[in-house]
Scaffold this motif. Structure first.
Motif, PDB file in Angstrom:
ATOM      1  N   GLY A   1       7.436 -14.843  17.854  1.00 40.18           N
ATOM      2  CA  GLY A   1       6.634 -15.004  16.648  1.00 40.18           C
ATOM      3  C   GLY A   1       7.273 -14.328  15.442  1.00 40.18           C
ATOM      4  N   ASP A   2       7.813 -13.135  15.638  1.00 34.44           N
ATOM      5  CA  ASP A   2       8.485 -12.430  14.551  1.00 34.44           C
ATOM      6  C   ASP A   2       9.766 -13.148  14.154  1.00 34.44           C
ATOM      7  OD1 ASP A   2       6.476 -10.556  14.573  1.00 34.44           O
ATOM      8  OD2 ASP A   2       7.589  -9.094  15.766  1.00 34.44           O
ATOM      9  N   TRP A   3      10.463 -13.706  15.154  1.00 35.90           N
ATOM     10  CA  TRP A   3      11.664 -14.495  14.861  1.00 35.90           C
ATOM     11  C   TRP A   3      11.312 -15.664  13.947  1.00 35.90           C
ATOM     12  CZ3 TRP A   3      12.578 -19.656  15.569  1.00 35.90           C
ATOM     13  CH2 TRP A   3      13.897 -20.094  15.394  1.00 35.90           C
TER      14      TRP A   3
ATOM     15  N   PHE B   1      14.950 -25.804  18.368  1.00 36.57           N
ATOM     16  CA  PHE B   1      13.741 -26.110  19.133  1.00 36.57           C
ATOM     17  C   PHE B   1      13.306 -24.969  20.054  1.00 36.57           C
ATOM     18  CE2 PHE B   1      13.412 -31.052  19.307  1.00 36.57           C
ATOM     19  CZ  PHE B   1      13.494 -31.099  17.933  1.00 36.57           C
ATOM     20  N   ALA B   2      14.229 -24.411  20.829  1.00 33.64           N
ATOM     21  CA  ALA B   2      13.849 -23.500  21.916  1.00 33.64           C
ATOM     22  C   ALA B   2      13.073 -22.276  21.431  1.00 33.64           C
ATOM     23  CB  ALA B   2      15.079 -23.086  22.716  1.00 33.64           C
ATOM     24  N   PRO B   3      13.576 -21.506  20.459  1.00 33.90           N
ATOM     25  CA  PRO B   3      12.774 -20.364  20.001  1.00 33.90           C
ATOM     26  C   PRO B   3      11.510 -20.782  19.260  1.00 33.90           C
ATOM     27  CG  PRO B   3      14.803 -20.565  18.724  1.00 33.90           C
ATOM     28  CD  PRO B   3      14.914 -21.529  19.857  1.00 33.90           C
ATOM     29  N   SER B   4      11.542 -21.926  18.587  1.00 36.06           N
ATOM     30  CA  SER B   4      10.322 -22.430  17.943  1.00 36.06           C
ATOM     31  C   SER B   4       9.259 -22.733  18.992  1.00 36.06           C
ATOM     32  CB  SER B   4      10.629 -23.692  17.130  1.00 36.06           C
ATOM     33  OG  SER B   4      11.546 -23.430  16.095  1.00 36.06           O
ATOM     34  N   PHE B   5       9.691 -23.307  20.122  1.00 36.81           N
ATOM     35  CA  PHE B   5       8.765 -23.587  21.225  1.00 36.81           C
ATOM     36  C   PHE B   5       8.153 -22.296  21.754  1.00 36.81           C
ATOM     37  CE2 PHE B   5       8.081 -23.496  25.776  1.00 36.81           C
ATOM     38  CZ  PHE B   5       7.187 -24.541  25.972  1.00 36.81           C
ATOM     39  N   MET B   6       8.976 -21.266  21.969  1.00 39.31           N
ATOM     40  CA  MET B   6       8.461 -20.015  22.515  1.00 39.31           C
ATOM     41  C   MET B   6       7.438 -19.385  21.576  1.00 39.31           C
ATOM     42  SD  MET B   6       9.703 -19.696  25.482  1.00 39.31           S
ATOM     43  CE  MET B   6       8.808 -18.177  25.707  1.00 39.31           C
ATOM     44  N   ALA B   7       7.697 -19.448  20.259  1.00 42.88           N
ATOM     45  CA  ALA B   7       6.732 -18.905  19.297  1.00 42.88           C
ATOM     46  C   ALA B   7       5.407 -19.662  19.386  1.00 42.88           C
ATOM     47  CB  ALA B   7       7.307 -18.977  17.889  1.00 42.88           C
ATOM     48  N   TRP B   8       5.475 -20.989  19.546  1.00 49.07           N
ATOM     49  CA  TRP B   8       4.250 -21.780  19.690  1.00 49.07           C
ATOM     50  C   TRP B   8       3.526 -21.443  20.983  1.00 49.07           C
ATOM     51  CZ3 TRP B   8       3.673 -25.447  23.722  1.00 49.07           C
ATOM     52  CH2 TRP B   8       2.427 -26.103  23.720  1.00 49.07           C
ATOM     53  N   TRP B   9       4.252 -21.374  22.087  1.00 52.69           N
ATOM     54  CA  TRP B   9       3.636 -21.141  23.391  1.00 52.69           C
ATOM     55  C   TRP B   9       2.871 -19.817  23.417  1.00 52.69           C
ATOM     56  CZ3 TRP B   9       5.164 -17.707  27.575  1.00 52.69           C
ATOM     57  CH2 TRP B   9       4.437 -17.942  28.760  1.00 52.69           C
ATOM     58  N   LEU B  10       3.358 -18.824  22.699  1.00 51.26           N
ATOM     59  CA  LEU B  10       2.702 -17.522  22.658  1.00 51.26           C
ATOM     60  C   LEU B  10       1.600 -17.456  21.601  1.00 51.26           C
ATOM     61  CD1 LEU B  10       5.884 -15.319  23.056  1.00 51.26           C
ATOM     62  CD2 LEU B  10       4.069 -15.605  24.758  1.00 51.26           C
ATOM     63  N   SER B  11       1.425 -18.543  20.856  1.00 53.62           N
ATOM     64  CA  SER B  11       0.385 -18.596  19.835  1.00 53.62           C
ATOM     65  C   SER B  11      -0.875 -19.251  20.401  1.00 53.62           C
ATOM     66  CB  SER B  11       0.878 -19.384  18.618  1.00 53.62           C
ATOM     67  OG  SER B  11       0.898 -20.778  18.899  1.00 53.62           O
ATOM     68  N   ALA B  12      -1.854 -19.468  19.536  1.00 58.59           N
ATOM     69  CA  ALA B  12      -3.096 -20.120  19.963  1.00 58.59           C
ATOM     70  C   ALA B  12      -3.115 -21.602  19.616  1.00 58.59           C
ATOM     71  CB  ALA B  12      -4.289 -19.432  19.310  1.00 58.59           C
TER      72      ALA B  12
ATOM     73  N   VAL C   1       6.432 -33.825  21.034  1.00 58.70           N
ATOM     74  CA  VAL C   1       5.140 -33.163  20.897  1.00 58.70           C
ATOM     75  C   VAL C   1       4.745 -32.515  22.209  1.00 58.70           C
ATOM     76  CG1 VAL C   1       2.711 -33.427  20.290  1.00 58.70           C
ATOM     77  CG2 VAL C   1       4.424 -34.865  19.178  1.00 58.70           C
ATOM     78  N   TRP C   2       4.662 -31.184  22.198  1.00 62.38           N
ATOM     79  CA  TRP C   2       4.132 -30.441  23.348  1.00 62.38           C
ATOM     80  C   TRP C   2       2.657 -30.198  23.104  1.00 62.38           C
ATOM     81  CZ3 TRP C   2       9.208 -29.634  21.915  1.00 62.38           C
ATOM     82  CH2 TRP C   2      10.154 -29.590  22.951  1.00 62.38           C
ATOM     83  N   SER C   3       1.869 -30.259  24.163  1.00 64.09           N
ATOM     84  CA  SER C   3       0.437 -29.987  24.049  1.00 64.09           C
ATOM     85  C   SER C   3      -0.038 -29.245  25.290  1.00 64.09           C
ATOM     86  CB  SER C   3      -0.347 -31.292  23.890  1.00 64.09           C
ATOM     87  OG  SER C   3      -0.158 -32.131  25.022  1.00 64.09           O
ATOM     88  N   ARG C   4      -1.174 -28.608  25.144  1.00 61.98           N
ATOM     89  CA  ARG C   4      -1.790 -27.892  26.268  1.00 61.98           C
ATOM     90  C   ARG C   4      -3.296 -28.053  26.190  1.00 61.98           C
ATOM     91  NH1 ARG C   4       0.271 -22.000  24.436  1.00 61.98           N
ATOM     92  NH2 ARG C   4      -0.182 -22.168  22.234  1.00 61.98           N
ATOM     93  N   ASP C   5      -3.940 -27.822  27.311  1.00 65.22           N
ATOM     94  CA  ASP C   5      -5.386 -27.956  27.375  1.00 65.22           C
ATOM     95  C   ASP C   5      -6.030 -26.950  26.428  1.00 65.22           C
ATOM     96  OD1 ASP C   5      -8.017 -28.291  28.039  1.00 65.22           O
ATOM     97  OD2 ASP C   5      -7.656 -28.386  30.185  1.00 65.22           O
ATOM     98  N   ALA C   6      -6.970 -27.416  25.644  1.00 66.19           N
ATOM     99  CA  ALA C   6      -7.655 -26.522  24.695  1.00 66.19           C
ATOM    100  C   ALA C   6      -8.374 -25.392  25.394  1.00 66.19           C
ATOM    101  CB  ALA C   6      -8.634 -27.315  23.842  1.00 66.19           C
ATOM    102  N   ALA C   7      -8.788 -25.639  26.644  1.00 60.47           N
ATOM    103  CA  ALA C   7      -9.493 -24.588  27.389  1.00 60.47           C
ATOM    104  C   ALA C   7      -8.554 -23.498  27.822  1.00 60.47           C
ATOM    105  CB  ALA C   7     -10.205 -25.175  28.591  1.00 60.47           C
TER     106      ALA C   7
END
Length: 241
Positions: free
Chosen positions: A21-23, A210-221, A235-241
């Motif tokens: 996220g800081d990156w 892409f790779a560090p951008s993905f990690m920042a997203w994965w650790l976000s909400a 487009v990566w997505s995850r269950d809202a729950a």
């Protein structure tokens, strides 16, 4: 419906921050520049470390970090440009009429990181090394997912790392020149996991890798992440729950 993937372990490093996220915040600032820092290599045995390039150290260190608890059954090592810094030095030697270093030549191939990790970790797990332009990480994800769908009980190690391009090549790239390493241990999710979809796009390519951008997203909400390269939208997505 595909079950999607789950990240069991992960590792990230950059000279700007060890926190994705800081990156991302750093590189979104106007006029952001790359920082300098010693590449961590404490997990690599000294006998191997001495001959490794900076890119190899990034790849092997990150791979070791995420495979301490469980060994991978399949490995995907990704880099858009690979050992280009080392290859450029070999080309300079050729032009100067100098003898090439056998060690440098043997470690200038694109699967250097995968091979060195296999030696250090003493694993015979099958590995593939990928390069596919700015979408390299996305294709690496697809490669890992394809293997896990065919082998549901296994784990896949996905590593993506990059060195800045040598100065002579930078005019040919629109991406920010970043040093980073991303590694993750993947498996099929028990429930709905991370899903990747692909569509065409007329948007400009994303400047950040892409790779560090993905990690920042994965650790976000955030629920979804959309990245674009070469007229394709990932487009990566995850269950809202």
């Amino acid at each position: 419906m595909r079950p999607g993937l789950e990240i069991e372990e992960w590792a990230f490093w950059s000279p700007e921050s060890s926190t994705p996220g800081d990156w991302l915040a750093h590189w979104r600032r106007p006029g952001a520049r790359s920082a300098e820092a010693k590449i961590p290599d404490d997990a690599i045995p000294p006998a191997h470390r001495r001959r490794m390039s900076s890119l190899s150290k990034l790849a092997v260190q990150a791979a070791i970090q995420v495979s301490r608890r469980a060994r991978p059954d399949f490995m995907v090592f990704c880099s858009q440009h690979g050992e280009l810094v080392r290859t450029q030095e070999l080309l300079r030697n050729i032009v100067a009429g100098e003898e090439l270093s056998p060690a440098a030549f043997s470690q200038s191939v694109h699967n250097t990181g995968a091979g060195l990790y296999a030696i250090v970790a003493q694993t015979r797990a099958p590995a593939t090394s990928l390069a596919s332009g700015p979408s390299t990480f996305a294709y690496g994800w697809m490669e890992a997912e394809g293997h896990l769908l065919a082998n549901p009980a296994q784990r896949a190690l996905l590593v993506c790392c990059e060195d800045p391009l040598p100065e002579v090549y930078r005019p040919f790239s629109r991406q920010a020149q970043c040093t980073y390493a991303v590694a993750m241990m993947l498996r099929l999710a028990d429930r709905r996991g991370l899903e990747l979809a692909l569509a065409t796009s007329d948007e400009d390519d994303d400047v950040l890798p892409f790779a560090p951008s993905f990690m920042a997203w994965w650790l976000s909400a955030a629920r979804t992440l959309s990245l674009t390269a070469d007229r394709q939208r990932w487009v990566w997505s995850r269950d809202a729950a």
